[in-house]
Design a protein around this motif. Structure first.
Motif, PDB file in Angstrom:
ATOM      1  N   ALA A  98       0.828  -1.207   0.000  1.00  0.00           N
ATOM      2  CA  ALA A  98       0.000   0.000   0.000  1.00  0.00           C
ATOM      3  C   ALA A  98       0.863   1.259   0.000  1.00  0.00           C
ATOM      4  CB  ALA A  98      -0.925  -0.004   1.219  1.00  0.00           C
ATOM      5  N   LEU A  99       1.966   1.237   0.757  1.00  0.00           N
ATOM      6  CA  LEU A  99       2.863   2.394   0.787  1.00  0.00           C
ATOM      7  C   LEU A  99       3.556   2.578  -0.558  1.00  0.00           C
ATOM      8  CD1 LEU A  99       4.092   4.677   2.422  1.00  0.00           C
ATOM      9  CD2 LEU A  99       5.817   3.062   3.279  1.00  0.00           C
ATOM     10  N   VAL A 100       4.016   1.488  -1.158  1.00  0.00           N
ATOM     11  CA  VAL A 100       4.654   1.581  -2.476  1.00  0.00           C
ATOM     12  C   VAL A 100       3.668   2.108  -3.510  1.00  0.00           C
ATOM     13  CG1 VAL A 100       5.646   0.213  -4.355  1.00  0.00           C
ATOM     14  CG2 VAL A 100       6.352  -0.215  -1.995  1.00  0.00           C
ATOM     15  N   LEU A 101       2.455   1.630  -3.445  1.00  0.00           N
ATOM     16  CA  LEU A 101       1.424   2.075  -4.381  1.00  0.00           C
ATOM     17  C   LEU A 101       1.093   3.552  -4.178  1.00  0.00           C
ATOM     18  CD1 LEU A 101      -0.311   0.868  -6.627  1.00  0.00           C
ATOM     19  CD2 LEU A 101      -2.061   0.374  -4.913  1.00  0.00           C
ATOM     20  N   ALA A 102       0.977   3.970  -2.925  1.00  0.00           N
ATOM     21  CA  ALA A 102       0.688   5.381  -2.649  1.00  0.00           C
ATOM     22  C   ALA A 102       1.826   6.278  -3.119  1.00  0.00           C
ATOM     23  CB  ALA A 102       0.441   5.572  -1.149  1.00  0.00           C
ATOM     24  N   LEU A 103       3.071   5.848  -2.908  1.00  0.00           N
ATOM     25  CA  LEU A 103       4.218   6.629  -3.374  1.00  0.00           C
ATOM     26  C   LEU A 103       4.234   6.718  -4.898  1.00  0.00           C
ATOM     27  CD1 LEU A 103       6.948   5.230  -0.960  1.00  0.00           C
ATOM     28  CD2 LEU A 103       6.132   7.592  -1.026  1.00  0.00           C
TER      29      LEU A 103
END
Length: 304
Positions: A98-103
C-alpha cells in the motif's frame, strides 16, 4: 433577589434543559451500545466460566474451559498457528504494498485519480462477491489454470485443496481486498507533507530512494503506525476470507482462531468454550497492540 442571581438560575435551568435534550438525542445510541455491545461482552465473560450448551443446563466449571483449550482441544493450537501465519504474512504485505502504491501514485502521473479509485474498489465491494470471484478463478477449471495451460502448457496445482497453497491464496486474496484502504491513508498523508522540508532536503541533495527512505517515510510514519495497528487487529480477527474461500480447509490448514470460535459456538454448541477462546484472542490483541505502542517511540516521528 438580585439580577445576577436571576441570571444564574436562568442559565442553570437552560443548561439542565439542554442536558435533557442532549440525553434524549443520544439515548437511542446508548441503548444500542448497551444492548449490542456491553451486555454481550459481560455475558461472554460469564459464559467463559460455564459449560454453556445452546440448550440444556449450564454448569459452572471455573477455568476449565481455558485449561481445555490449552491442553486438550485438538483444533485450538492449529487455529492459533494459522492466525499467526496469516497475520505475519498479511500485515507486512498489505502495509508495504500500500505504501509503495501510494508513493507511485503520488507522482504526477496521468490518471492517478482513476487509478486510486480502481485500487480502492475491492475495499467497498462486498466481501462475499470478491471471495466467490477468487474461488472461481482458483478452481482447477478456473481462469488461472486455463490460461496457464493455454499459454505455457503448465497445469497449476489445485490451490484451494493443497495445504501448501491454501493459506497463501487466502493471504493473496485478503491483500488484494484490503490494499486500497491503507493506500488511501498513505496517499492522504503524502498530500500533507510540508513543502519546506521537502525543498530543504532537495537543496541538500536528497533524491530518489534516499529522499523516500530518509525524508518521506519518517514524515508519514504516524500514518504507517496507524495502518499497521489497524491492519494487525483486522488480521487477528480474520474470518470471512477463509470461511468462504476454503472453509478452513483442507483439513484445518486455513482455519483461523475466529473460525474456531464460530465452530465451537454455533457448530458444536460449546458456547462457554467459544467465549473463553474469544477472550484469549482479545488478550492477544491487547498485548500485541500495547507492544506496538511501546515500540513506536523508536520509529514513529511526530511533528511538534
Amino acid at each position: 433577589m438580585s439580577t445576577t442571581t436571576v441570571r444564574d438560575r436562568s442559565r442553570g435551568a437552560m443548561a439542565r434543559a439542554e442536558s435533557r435534550q442532549a440525553l434524549g438525542f443520544v439515548s437511542p445510541a446508548l441503548a444500542g451500545l448497551a444492548l449490542f455491545t456491553i451486555v454481550p461482552v459481560v455475558l461472554s465473560i460469564v459464559m467463559a466460566f460455564f459449560n454453556w450448551p445452546t440448550y440444556g443446563e449450564k454448569t459452572f466449571v471455573g477455568f476449565d474451559n481455558y485449561i481445555k483449550l490449552f491442553s486438550s482441544s485438538p483444533d485450538f493450537w492449529p487455529a492459533l498457528r494459522n492466525t499467526a501465519v496469516f497475520t505475519l504474512l498479511y500485515v507486512p504485505l498489505n502495509v508495504v504494498l500500500a505504501l509503495v502504491l501510494a508513493l507511485s501514485l503520488h507522482s504526477r502521473i496521468r490518471g492517478r485519480a482513476a487509478l486510486r479509485i480502481l485500487f480502492f474498489l475491492p475495499v467497498v465491494t462486498p466481501m462475499v462477491a470478491n471471495v466467490l470471484v477468487w474461488k472461481m478463478l482458483l478452481q482447477p477449471q478456473g481462469l488461472f489454470n486455463s490460461a496457464s495451460q493455454s499459454w505455457f502448457g503448465v497445469e497449476l496445482p489445485n490451490f484451494l485443496a493443497d495445504p501448501q497453497w491454501a493459506m497463501i491464496m487466502v493471504v493473496t486474496m485478503s491483500v488484494w481486498q484490503g490494499l486500497g484502504y491503507n493506500m488511501l491513508i498513505f496517499s492522504a498523508a503524502l498530500e500533507q507533507l510540508p513543502d519546506s522540508v521537502i525543498e530543504a532536503a532537495r537543496i541538500d541533495g536528497a533524491k530518489g530512494l534516499r529522499m523516500i527512505w530518509s525524508i518521506t517515510i519518517p514524515l508519514v510514519s504516524p500514518s504507517v503506525f496507524f495502518a499497521s495497528i489497524m491492519t494487525m487487529i483486522g488480521a487477528l480477527q480474520v474470518f470471512a476470507q477463509p470461511q468462504l474461500l476454503t472453509g478452513g480447509g483442507p483439513g484445518n490448514s486455513t482455519q483461523p482462531l475466529v473460525q474456531f470460535i464460530y465452530n465451537q459456538g454455533f457448530k458444536f454448541q460449546e458456547l462457554g468454550l467459544a467465549a473463553a477462546a474469544a477472550w484469549i484472542l482479545f488478550a492477544i490483541i491487547i498485548v500485541l497492540t500495547a507492544l506496538q505502542f511501546g515500540a513506536q517511540k523508536k520509529w514513529v516521528h511526530y511533528e511538534h
